[in-house]
Design an enzyme around this catalytic site. Structure first.
Site, PDB file in Angstrom:
ATOM      1  N   GLU A  47      -5.195  -0.274  -8.163  1.00  0.00           N
ATOM      2  CA  GLU A  47      -4.090   0.487  -8.734  1.00  0.00           C
ATOM      3  C   GLU A  47      -3.082  -0.495  -9.327  1.00  0.00           C
ATOM      4  O   GLU A  47      -2.600  -1.393  -8.634  1.00  0.00           O
ATOM      5  CB  GLU A  47      -3.407   1.338  -7.669  1.00  0.00           C
ATOM      6  CG  GLU A  47      -4.254   2.497  -7.181  1.00  0.00           C
ATOM      7  CD  GLU A  47      -3.584   3.272  -6.053  1.00  0.00           C
ATOM      8  OE1 GLU A  47      -3.746   4.496  -6.012  1.00  0.00           O
ATOM      9  OE2 GLU A  47      -2.911   2.640  -5.209  1.00  0.00           O
TER      10      GLU A  47
ATOM     11  N   SER B 288       0.811  -1.216   0.000  1.00  0.00           N
ATOM     12  CA  SER B 288       0.000   0.000   0.000  1.00  0.00           C
ATOM     13  C   SER B 288       0.841   1.262   0.000  1.00  0.00           C
ATOM     14  O   SER B 288       0.305   2.353  -0.178  1.00  0.00           O
ATOM     15  CB  SER B 288      -0.922   0.012   1.230  1.00  0.00           C
ATOM     16  OG  SER B 288      -0.171  -0.117   2.416  1.00  0.00           O
TER      17      SER B 288
ATOM     18  N   HIS C 230      -2.641  -3.081  -6.339  1.00  0.00           N
ATOM     19  CA  HIS C 230      -3.020  -2.575  -5.029  1.00  0.00           C
ATOM     20  C   HIS C 230      -4.529  -2.535  -4.905  1.00  0.00           C
ATOM     21  O   HIS C 230      -5.201  -1.685  -5.507  1.00  0.00           O
ATOM     22  CB  HIS C 230      -2.421  -1.178  -4.804  1.00  0.00           C
ATOM     23  CG  HIS C 230      -2.732  -0.625  -3.461  1.00  0.00           C
ATOM     24  ND1 HIS C 230      -2.972   0.701  -3.233  1.00  0.00           N
ATOM     25  CD2 HIS C 230      -2.866  -1.239  -2.242  1.00  0.00           C
ATOM     26  CE1 HIS C 230      -3.235   0.891  -1.955  1.00  0.00           C
ATOM     27  NE2 HIS C 230      -3.174  -0.273  -1.336  1.00  0.00           N
TER      28      HIS C 230
ATOM     29  N   ASN D 227      -3.713   6.160  -1.427  1.00  0.00           N
ATOM     30  CA  ASN D 227      -3.233   6.259  -0.045  1.00  0.00           C
ATOM     31  C   ASN D 227      -2.487   7.563   0.217  1.00  0.00           C
ATOM     32  O   ASN D 227      -2.581   8.140   1.299  1.00  0.00           O
ATOM     33  CB  ASN D 227      -2.334   5.069   0.288  1.00  0.00           C
ATOM     34  CG  ASN D 227      -3.145   3.849   0.671  1.00  0.00           C
ATOM     35  OD1 ASN D 227      -4.352   3.931   0.829  1.00  0.00           O
ATOM     36  ND2 ASN D 227      -2.481   2.721   0.806  1.00  0.00           N
TER      37      ASN D 227
END
Length: 652
Positions: free
Chosen positions: A457, A424, A445, A495
């Protein structure tokens, strides 16, 4: 065939029993849509057939699709922006209403034969027919998705669906936008007969035409809820339930539809007539324009991936924690054989239990649940690595642990298999440093909860080539998710943008602000949940680790750090900033605030600012990709079009 004619999108043929078959196959499109051209051609065809029907020279009409993908996907959304002028749109709707009414009033039977999706305007066309036959398989689906575009049915579907299914079931379809399988559509009286195979669809439609079959409306026991003073109470209940899910200021369409139902729900023709006046202003609303933009951006993601599409049959997941276990369960749900590896079988058991619960919610039969569980196999020894098409690592965010896993896996993986990390926050270049072929490692991700969030992602390092990223995107599409390609950088897109937003909110809590008030403010702005609840959902340990990886401060004496030290990690441990019961946070009543949406706008500023920085640094290709990534990965207010679109519009 006795004779045949052909329009650009419609084929018209007459068989020896004088049944006319209209087959729609829209040119230069993989799916059928009701464009202005298609509707205009149908007007001409119907006018010709009306004269033949009145003279008795035809026995009936069958409407079929020439596309293997489905019946009709709905109206042509690409034309919507060209119809923003109210008078133009009003005239187009009136013409379409008149056309479907002519089909409903046809003097000989008109039967729709449906295979695959029958959505929006396609369902409205089918409901104007006298009888509907559908293939009973997984691919045949019915629904009114217009609400997801900030609209409601505009081709007469409101009144006709209520007439057929009754007010509660029909309004539920229109208010939620959910699609239902053929068997459910038959129970709702939207379909009259089911057949097992597409090959028998035409034969069943023929029998219905020769028998002059006609669909019956919903029984009085259902229709009574739209009659007299009962209708007002029904509408009030609909408003109450809808308001629990969406904000009227953000998404006006469902509430506008309920208003029309309250006025005309006992009179299908009056309700259909009222559609036009309600539909036109919605089409030109900022909500509808932004949701159309989101639709086209999402559709654009589906065009990614290499061609021809690779076949993915086997997936191996390393790490049976919440994220790894849920990734494995999702891949098994999508039909792939999955091996799930961890240090011992005891660590895998909770993931298997969660998977069974998930399958039981999503799959309707015990047979289907058992089949999905059979596709998900514990694999402590990692034997599945050598056979898999895709390897996904989803262990703790510790660089050395990830390096060890890939160093061992690289020796076993087939040359064409995808090697991916679900990290992440850690740059891929750091993880791949010790690999013999570092260019093989890509990032996939996923986001928590895996089953609900559509974004994955696809992380590209400096070593990756287009082939590796294209295969990764193809896999994401194969499991029904949406890929956004992001360069390897700390936190990537979602993130990195989320963390300043959540940390800023936590700092407010540390300073004495109410978590409940902050969460309520974010929701009032348009977020699906507030930042404090989101941190609890992500997991405070994960949040703290990612925050530190991204350079965000988590002081040791902060409440945040103390909760992590105490093992109070949020939803997964039962307590974090909130106490969690049955998967939901227990919240105190939020203190009053004079402008919750304004407070929410202040809260999201770090997210918007960081998203701009990410685009400026080239981490994502362009602002559009940043917007759709943030919408799919965080639920950022779709009605605003994404954080950067909202800023351009002066709303964020």
């Amino acid at each position: 065939m006795a004779d045949a004619a052909h329009a650009p999108n419609w084929t018209v043929s007459t068989d020896i029993e004088n049944i006319v078959w209209l087959t729609l196959s829209v040119e230069k499109s993989s799916v059928n849509v009701l464009s202005r051209e298609v509707i205009g051609e149908l007007e001409t065809i119907v006018a010709d057939l009306e004269a033949k029907a009145k003279s008795g020279s035809i026995a009936g009409v069958g409407i079929l699709s020439g596309k293997p993908t489905g019946f009709v996907a709905g109206a042509d959304i690409s034309e919507f922006d060209d119809m923003s002028e109210p008078a133009t749109l009003t005239e187009a709707l009136r013409r379409t209403h008149a056309l479907l009414q002519r089909i409903e009033d046809f003097p000989v039977p008109v039967v729709a034969g449906i295979s695959g999706f029958c959505m929006g305007g396609g369902l409205e066309l089918a409901l104007a027919c006298h009888y509907r036959v559908a293939v009973d398989d997984e691919g045949t689906r019915f629904g009114f998705p217009e609400v997801r575009l900030g609209l409601f049915p505009g081709f007469g579907g409101t009144g006709r669906s209520i007439r057929q299914a009754g007010p509660v079931d029909a309004m539920q379809l229109m208010l939620t936008g959910k699609a239902v399988p053929a068997r459910t559509a038959k129970k709702l009286n939207l379909v009259d007969r089911l057949v097992r195979h597409r090959d028998t669809l035409r034969w069943a439609a023929r029998k219905a035409i020769l028998a002059k079959a006609k669909s019956e409306p919903a029984p009085l026991t259902k229709r009574v809820l739209a009659m007299g003073p009962v209708r007002g109470r029904t509408a009030a209940k609909m408003r109450e339930e809808t308001a629990k899910k969406v904000n009227k200021d953000h998404y006006p369409a469902p509430f506008a539809l309920i208003d029309i139902f309250e006025r005309h729900g006992d009179d299908p023709k009056a309700m259909m007539a009222a559609e036009i006046g309600g539909f036109v202003p919605l089409m030109n609303s900022s909500t509808a324009r932004n949701l159309r933009r989101v639709f086209f951006l999402t559709e654009g993601l589906k065009k990614q991936g290499i061609r021809p599409k690779p076949h993915f049959a086997r997936v191996h997941v390393v790490g049976a924690g919440v994220m790894g276990g849920d990734i494995a369960a999702w891949c098994a749900f999508r039909g792939m054989a999955v091996t799930l590896q961890d240090m011992d079988s005891e660590r895998i058991k909770p993931a298997l239990a969660r998977a069974r619960t998930f399958f039981e919610k999503r799959l309707k039969t015990k047979q289907a649940v058992d089949a999905a569980m059979a596709r998900l196999m514990p694999d402590v020894e990692g034997r599945g690595i050598a056979r898999c098409d895709v390897l996904i690592e989803a262990v703790v965010e510790k660089l050395e642990v990830k390096r060890e896993i890939f160093a061992a896996a690289e020796k076993q993986l087939r040359a064409e298999a995808i090697m991916a990390t679900n990290t992440s926050s850690i740059e891929l270049e750091r993880i791949a440093e010790t690999l013999e072929t570092p260019s093989r490692l890509i990032g996939l991700h996923f986001f928590n909860p895996v089953a609900q969030l559509p974004l994955v992602e696809v992380i590209r390092s400096k070593m990756n080539d287009d082939e590796a990223i294209g295969r990764g995107a193809a896999f994401v599409l194969a499991i029904g998710k949406s890929p956004v390609v992001v360069k390897s950088a700390p936190g990537f897109l979602v993130n990195r943008a989320l963390m300043p937003y959540m940390i800023s909110a936590i700092e407010r809590v540390e300073d004495g602000d109410s978590p409940e008030q902050l969460d309520a403010a974010a929701v009032a702005f348009g977020m699906p949940m507030g930042p404090i609840e989101l941190m609890d959902t992500v997991g405070l340990d994960v949040g703290a680790s990612v925050a530190r990886e991204l350079g965000q401060k988590v002081p040791d004496n902060s409440r945040f750090a103390k909760l992590v030290a105490q093992g109070k990690l949020g939803r997964k441990s039962g307590e974090g900033f909130y106490v969690w019961e049955d998967g939901k946070p227990k919240k105190e009543k939020a203190p009053p605030h004079g402008n919750l949406p304004g407070l929410g706008r202040d809260l999201v500023q770090p997210l918007v600012d960081t998203t701009e920085e990410i685009v400026a640094e080239g981490v994502v290709e362009n602002p559009d990709m940043a917007d759709i990534g943030m919408i799919l990965g965080t639920g950022f207010a779709p009605f605003l079009g994404g954080p950067l679109k909202a800023r351009r519009d002066g709303k964020a």
